[in-house]
Design a protein around this motif. Structure first.
Motif, mmCIF file in Angstrom:
data_model
loop_
_atom_site.group_PDB
_atom_site.id
_atom_site.type_symbol
_atom_site.label_atom_id
_atom_site.label_comp_id
_atom_site.label_asym_id
_atom_site.label_seq_id
_atom_site.Cartn_x
_atom_site.Cartn_y
_atom_site.Cartn_z
ATOM 1 N N LYS A 248 0.831 -1.205 0.000
ATOM 2 C CA LYS A 248 0.000 0.000 0.000
ATOM 3 C C LYS A 248 0.869 1.259 0.000
ATOM 4 N N PHE A 249 1.960 1.215 0.753
ATOM 5 C CA PHE A 249 2.872 2.360 0.806
ATOM 6 C C PHE A 249 3.520 2.588 -0.556
ATOM 7 N N ALA A 250 3.928 1.509 -1.221
ATOM 8 C CA ALA A 250 4.559 1.620 -2.542
ATOM 9 C C ALA A 250 3.576 2.174 -3.564
ATOM 10 N N GLU A 251 2.307 1.737 -3.468
ATOM 11 C CA GLU A 251 1.286 2.236 -4.395
ATOM 12 C C GLU A 251 1.028 3.721 -4.178
ATOM 13 N N ARG A 252 1.007 4.120 -2.912
ATOM 14 C CA ARG A 252 0.731 5.527 -2.585
ATOM 15 C C ARG A 252 1.864 6.432 -3.061
ATOM 16 N N HIS A 253 3.094 5.969 -2.955
ATOM 17 C CA HIS A 253 4.245 6.795 -3.324
ATOM 18 C C HIS A 253 4.809 6.449 -4.703
ATOM 19 N N ASP A 254 4.149 5.515 -5.361
ATOM 20 C CA ASP A 254 4.467 5.176 -6.755
ATOM 21 C C ASP A 254 5.939 4.786 -6.950
ATOM 22 N N TYR A 255 6.396 3.804 -6.213
ATOM 23 C CA TYR A 255 7.721 3.251 -6.468
ATOM 24 C C TYR A 255 7.612 1.740 -6.648
ATOM 25 N N LYS A 314 11.288 -0.630 -3.487
ATOM 26 C CA LYS A 314 12.048 0.270 -4.370
ATOM 27 C C LYS A 314 13.017 -0.515 -5.257
ATOM 28 N N HIS A 356 0.580 -3.044 -8.893
ATOM 29 C CA HIS A 356 -0.356 -2.279 -8.063
ATOM 30 C C HIS A 356 -1.828 -2.506 -8.439
#
Length: 396
Positions: A248-255, A314, A356
């Protein structure tokens, strides 16, 4: 015996009782069942028992003490404070050499015995000077103890803070007693301050150390609940829980974020031909390769049996494939020895990158499909998940 001396002996009896009760707490503390904590707990228990013993010897001989009483009292108190110091040291490092191997301890013990048993007994007979010398020495040991109380300087626990307060209070009381000695020269006032402060010190150190061990016990149980016992890597449950939040964090920050799923080739043969002990050694060695190749931010877990999984925040498909190839090469170079038997192992790796749009379970299935292809193509290789290949593999 006059009233002031009777009062001093009564104070000593209270302090003895407090220290004995504190030592009993350590006999029944739940932390004693944990092997890694037993030595540290024994040092803390010894601290309170030695303090009680010192006060018993002193009280029985007071007010007219013989050299043997001075020697025993000094030995008990000094050893007690060394035990307190080593209790905190061994809590941080269970492999630290024991107290009885410390040359500094023996030199300090000989010095304080010489000062209290002879210098201030025969040459300059002074009961108060003997007490001042011992109090100063124990204060120095307390100061040296402070740096060992906190395990993690960035995250201080309540118990550690309470224990620190107890040790600091013991140093403060020592200074207060020396000032009392210097200005009043009154033995009753001196020992009144001494006994009250010792009672408070015992309570603070007992409360702090018990809180520390209970906190360590909770941390240990938590660690056991999220790690695999054999390899020391995270377990499947922890991996899935952390992966959801990281995804969820990766999707929110797009990495980008990738997964490597891998297992040991022909692991059943290792167990069948060399025994389960050898198989366990192979799992541990393979887990160490994965751990050493991963970054601190990666989540490396034993997913089940001989299967392992790594989540790579990342990290795109290319980076994950390069890392998997590095792991594969390092595994191929392993030699696991058990007695006279030596075996080499290889491993296969499946890699996928999150888009994602799918859940963590779907991405694990993709990595599993890539791993299946690596196995079907001859093993000991890395395969990156490809949608078209996955369809062909499912048809086959």
């Amino acid at each position: 015996m006059n009233y002031s001396n009777q009062a001093i002996v009564s104070y000593m009896a209270v302090v003895v009782l407090l220290n004995l009760l504190a030592s009993i707490f350590y006999i029944y503390t739940p932390a004693r069942r944990i092997h890694a904590m037993r030595v540290s707990i024994s040092y803390f228990r010894s601290f309170f028992l030695l303090m009680a013993s010192g006060f018993v010897v002193f009280g029985l001989a007071f007010p007219k003490t013989e050299p043997i009483h001075s020697v025993l009292t000094a030995a008990f108190f000094l050893t007690a404070f060394f035990c307190l110091k080593y209790g905190f040291i061994v809590r941080q490092n269970p492999d630290h050499p024991p107290l009885y191997k410390s040359k500094f301890f023996y030199l300090n013990l000989i010095a304080i015995i010489a000062i209290n048993g002879f210098l201030f007994q025969y040459y300059v007979e002074s009961h108060l000077m003997r007490s001042a010398a011992l109090t100063s020495n124990c204060s120095i040991i307390s100061i040296l103890t402070l740096k060992y109380i906190h395990k993690d300087k960035t995250s201080k626990k309540y118990g550690e803070s309470l224990a620190t307060l107890g040790v600091l209070f013991s140093i403060f009381c020592a200074m207060a007693m020396l000032l009392t000695l210097n200005y009043t020269q009154d033995i009753f006032t001196y020992f009144s301050v001494f006994m009250v402060s010792q009672s408070l010190i015992a309570i603070l150190i007992l409360g702090g150390s018990q809180a520390i061990f209970l906190s360590d016990l909770a941390d240990l149980y938590y660690q056991e609940s999220v790690t695999d016992v054999l390899t020391g890597l995270y377990n499947r449950r922890f991996f899935l829980r952390q992966s959801e939040s990281l995804l969820k964090f990766a999707e929110r920050h797009d990495y980008p974020i990738s997964i490597i799923l891998c297992d040991i080739d022909y692991f059943k043969r290792v167990n069948d031909n060399y025994g389960h002990e050898h198989g366990d050694k192979a799992l541990i060695a393979f887990a160490n390769v994965l751990k050493e190749s991963s970054r601190e931010s990666d989540i490396t877990a034993r997913f089940g049996g001989e299967e392992f999984i790594i989540l790579l925040p990342k990290t795109d498909a290319k980076g994950a494939t390069v890392l998997a190839e590095r792991m594969r090469s390092a595994t191929e170079s392993l030699s696991i020895t058990n007695g006279r038997k030596t075996v080499s192992i290889t491993a296969s790796f499946g890699v996928t990158t999150f888009d994602h749009t799918n859940s963590i379970d779907e991405h694990i299935k993709q990595a599993d499909t890539a791993l299946y292809l690596a196995k079907s193509r001859g093993r000991n290789q890395v395969v990156l998940h490809d949608a078209s290949e996955a369809i062909n593999a499912s048809i086959e």
